[in-house]
Design a protein around this motif. Structure first.
Motif, PDB file in Angstrom:
ATOM      1  N   GLY A 116       0.742  -1.247   0.000  1.00 37.68           N
ATOM      2  CA  GLY A 116       0.000   0.000   0.000  1.00 37.68           C
ATOM      3  C   GLY A 116       0.772   1.298   0.000  1.00 37.68           C
ATOM      4  O   GLY A 116       0.165   2.360   0.003  1.00 37.68           O
ATOM      5  N   VAL A 117       2.094   1.275  -0.009  1.00 38.08           N
ATOM      6  CA  VAL A 117       2.844   2.522  -0.075  1.00 38.08           C
ATOM      7  C   VAL A 117       3.624   2.583  -1.376  1.00 38.08           C
ATOM      8  O   VAL A 117       3.917   1.555  -1.998  1.00 38.08           O
ATOM      9  N   ARG A 118       3.922   3.784  -1.785  1.00 39.83           N
ATOM     10  CA  ARG A 118       4.835   4.011  -2.905  1.00 39.83           C
ATOM     11  C   ARG A 118       6.111   4.524  -2.273  1.00 39.83           C
ATOM     12  O   ARG A 118       6.083   5.474  -1.476  1.00 39.83           O
ATOM     13  N   ASP A 119       7.245   3.909  -2.607  1.00 37.64           N
ATOM     14  CA  ASP A 119       8.488   4.325  -1.981  1.00 37.64           C
ATOM     15  C   ASP A 119       9.697   4.050  -2.864  1.00 37.64           C
ATOM     16  O   ASP A 119       9.572   3.456  -3.937  1.00 37.64           O
ATOM     17  N   CYS A 120      10.852   4.494  -2.388  1.00 41.44           N
ATOM     18  CA  CYS A 120      12.133   4.205  -2.996  1.00 41.44           C
ATOM     19  C   CYS A 120      13.122   3.975  -1.857  1.00 41.44           C
ATOM     20  O   CYS A 120      12.775   4.159  -0.688  1.00 41.44           O
ATOM     21  N   ALA A 121      14.355   3.574  -2.189  1.00 44.06           N
ATOM     22  CA  ALA A 121      15.328   3.315  -1.136  1.00 44.06           C
ATOM     23  C   ALA A 121      16.737   3.658  -1.595  1.00 44.06           C
ATOM     24  O   ALA A 121      17.076   3.493  -2.772  1.00 44.06           O
ATOM     25  N   PHE A 122      17.533   4.125  -0.640  1.00 41.21           N
ATOM     26  CA  PHE A 122      18.936   4.478  -0.829  1.00 41.21           C
ATOM     27  C   PHE A 122      19.730   3.929   0.346  1.00 41.21           C
ATOM     28  O   PHE A 122      19.166   3.565   1.365  1.00 41.21           O
ATOM     29  N   ARG A 123      21.042   3.931   0.220  1.00 36.97           N
ATOM     30  CA  ARG A 123      21.920   3.672   1.358  1.00 36.97           C
ATOM     31  C   ARG A 123      22.731   4.936   1.610  1.00 36.97           C
ATOM     32  O   ARG A 123      23.172   5.603   0.684  1.00 36.97           O
ATOM     33  N   ASP A 124      22.895   5.261   2.895  1.00 34.18           N
ATOM     34  CA  ASP A 124      23.754   6.387   3.231  1.00 34.18           C
ATOM     35  C   ASP A 124      25.208   5.900   3.227  1.00 34.18           C
ATOM     36  O   ASP A 124      25.467   4.704   3.013  1.00 34.18           O
ATOM     37  N   PRO A 125      26.182   6.773   3.421  1.00 29.22           N
ATOM     38  CA  PRO A 125      27.585   6.353   3.344  1.00 29.22           C
ATOM     39  C   PRO A 125      27.985   5.268   4.342  1.00 29.22           C
ATOM     40  O   PRO A 125      28.975   4.567   4.128  1.00 29.22           O
ATOM     41  N   ALA A 126      27.235   5.092   5.426  1.00 30.32           N
ATOM     42  CA  ALA A 126      27.541   4.051   6.407  1.00 30.32           C
ATOM     43  C   ALA A 126      26.830   2.737   6.088  1.00 30.32           C
ATOM     44  O   ALA A 126      26.987   1.764   6.813  1.00 30.32           O
ATOM     45  N   GLY A 127      26.034   2.704   5.030  1.00 23.16           N
ATOM     46  CA  GLY A 127      25.303   1.495   4.678  1.00 23.16           C
ATOM     47  C   GLY A 127      23.903   1.426   5.239  1.00 23.16           C
ATOM     48  O   GLY A 127      23.179   0.459   4.999  1.00 23.16           O
ATOM     49  N   ASN A 128      23.486   2.438   6.002  1.00 25.29           N
ATOM     50  CA  ASN A 128      22.131   2.460   6.556  1.00 25.29           C
ATOM     51  C   ASN A 128      21.117   2.551   5.416  1.00 25.29           C
ATOM     52  O   ASN A 128      21.281   3.363   4.505  1.00 25.29           O
ATOM     53  N   LEU A 129      20.081   1.740   5.489  1.00 25.96           N
ATOM     54  CA  LEU A 129      19.028   1.766   4.477  1.00 25.96           C
ATOM     55  C   LEU A 129      18.083   2.925   4.764  1.00 25.96           C
ATOM     56  O   LEU A 129      17.536   3.032   5.871  1.00 25.96           O
ATOM     57  N   ILE A 130      17.917   3.794   3.787  1.00 25.64           N
ATOM     58  CA  ILE A 130      17.011   4.938   3.910  1.00 25.64           C
ATOM     59  C   ILE A 130      15.874   4.725   2.919  1.00 25.64           C
ATOM     60  O   ILE A 130      16.073   4.768   1.705  1.00 25.64           O
ATOM     61  N   ARG A 131      14.684   4.441   3.432  1.00 24.68           N
ATOM     62  CA  ARG A 131      13.495   4.315   2.594  1.00 24.68           C
ATOM     63  C   ARG A 131      12.767   5.654   2.644  1.00 24.68           C
ATOM     64  O   ARG A 131      12.727   6.303   3.683  1.00 24.68           O
ATOM     65  N   ILE A 132      12.177   6.030   1.525  1.00 24.80           N
ATOM     66  CA  ILE A 132      11.399   7.262   1.467  1.00 24.80           C
ATOM     67  C   ILE A 132      10.024   6.916   0.940  1.00 24.80           C
ATOM     68  O   ILE A 132       9.880   6.428  -0.188  1.00 24.80           O
ATOM     69  N   ASN A 133       9.013   7.124   1.779  1.00 26.33           N
ATOM     70  CA  ASN A 133       7.624   6.864   1.412  1.00 26.33           C
ATOM     71  C   ASN A 133       6.999   8.121   0.837  1.00 26.33           C
ATOM     72  O   ASN A 133       7.319   9.230   1.261  1.00 26.33           O
ATOM     73  N   GLU A 134       6.083   7.937  -0.091  1.00 25.60           N
ATOM     74  CA  GLU A 134       5.312   9.056  -0.618  1.00 25.60           C
ATOM     75  C   GLU A 134       4.061   9.217   0.235  1.00 25.60           C
ATOM     76  O   GLU A 134       3.307   8.258   0.428  1.00 25.60           O
TER      77      GLU A 134
END
Length: 136
Positions: A116-134
């Motif tokens: 049910g969400v629209r999102d994307c994902a990145f990793r920061d320089p430390a490898g942390n997963l950053i998801r961004i929901n719309e």
């Protein structure tokens, strides 16, 4: 009851690279920067939202953590499986384009998820997963 998230913590390997990602790529403001070298705690957060902060910290500095546990944490960070954060925006496509143009480490392009969400994902320089929901 009125409870909000005030601070959360994410580890970093390289404080300068993490600062550049959160400040220059995500556009967060720097609220505090203490320590020196790799032993820095950097507090960032979205502009205009002083009630919500992320503290970027050296990994495994708690004296109760054993050397073996510290090694496990660093190994998990290197694989990108230790920490994650979910952010939200009203304009996911614009945010994605901005991050991609600034060479952020793309994990997943914007997609409608079956839950049910629209999102994307990145990793920061430390490898942390950053998801961004719309936000909808």
């Amino acid at each position: 009851m009125d409870i909000t998230i005030h601070w959360t913590f994410l580890p970093h390997h390289d404080p300068d690279a993490s600062l550049a990602f959160y400040r220059d790529i995500l556009g967060f403001e720097v609220r505090n920067d203490v320590g020196q070298g790799k032993m820095r705690w950097i507090t960032v957060g979205p502009a205009g939202r002083p009630d919500t902060s992320i503290v970027l910290e050296p990994p495994a500095t708690d004296p109760a953590i054993t050397d073996d546990e510290r090694g496990t944490i660093v190994s998990m960070m290197d694989k990108g499986t230790y920490a994650r954060l979910t952010l939200a925006t009203a304009d996911l496509d614009s945010v994605f384009a901005r991050l991609q143009a600034r060479d952020a480490d793309v994990v997943q392009e914007p997609i409608d998820q079956p839950y049910g969400v629209r999102d994307c994902a990145f990793r920061d320089p430390a490898g942390n997963l950053i998801r961004i929901n719309e936000l909808r």
